[in-house]
Design an enzyme around this catalytic site. Sequence first.
Site, short mmCIF file in Angstrom:
data_model
loop_
_atom_site.label_atom_id
_atom_site.label_comp_id
_atom_site.label_asym_id
_atom_site.label_seq_id
_atom_site.Cartn_x
_atom_site.Cartn_y
_atom_site.Cartn_z
N LYS A 177 0.75 -1.20 -0.03
CA LYS A 177 0.02 0.06 0.13
C LYS A 177 0.91 1.49 0.00
O LYS A 177 2.01 1.18 0.25
CB LYS A 177 -0.92 0.00 1.21
N ARG A 226 -2.71 -10.45 4.78
CA ARG A 226 -3.14 -10.63 3.40
C ARG A 226 -1.79 -9.80 2.49
O ARG A 226 -1.47 -8.52 2.60
CB ARG A 226 -4.35 -9.84 3.36
#
Length: 264
Positions: A205, A242
């Site tokens: 991210k 994840r």
Amino acid sequence: MMGILNVTPDSFSDGGLHQAYDSALAHARELVATGADIVDVGGESTRPGAERVPVDVEQERVLPVVQQLVAEGVPVSIDTMNASTAERAVELGAVIVNDVSGGLADQDMARVVAATGTGFVVMHWRGHSDRMYRDAVYEHAVDEVRREVEMRVAELIVLGVRQEQVVIDPGLGFAKQGVQNWEILAGYERFASIGLPVLVAASRKRFLDGIGSAEGAPPKDRDLATAAISLLAAERGAWGVRVHDPAPTRAVLDVWEAWRAARS
């Protein structure tokens, strides 16, 4: 560990690479071979600014992949905000519904999850991708996100979802600016204290840009930083992480396990 399989043309990190059926299956098998315990299959990008995808298009992308992976014995989660997609995927054998809206985007999601008894990842969410940064306004990010997650879980339980089905996800990157994501991670124990399993989904991210790699480098260069967060999450007792590339995370977790085993 959840391995991410984006069957999309426009996901922020690997959009288009695994959209074709054969490519998606090949990548899923690679995810498992390199350490993923679950393959998280998604057919709609939730990157900032992404537009919604028609449900029939989403299902055309993901359902054949889910069906084949289940036939091969691969544990599958379905990454969707659409109740009908979740229901069909669970009918095909998916064991988890991973909904970034926590059931808020489709009011029928709670019914589907309650009726099927499947696991349900409930993420903190304040709105769709086209407005997520407008909603990134907090006085005390950790306290506010925790409170909103608790309230959402309580609503789902009233709607028939059992507490033991729920995994919570603080929603890193969703309606959160860079420093707010670090505050959420630093406040992990506040989320764990809710008493439910916690999923940490930091992989590649934007807030990791420039940490362990050159600033502005491709998202895949954030995998080492992702692995570091995975290790810190594991040390704190997270239910799962994840990730796009399981290999670096599997390596650091194997080292951690060996270290713990030697100490005991």
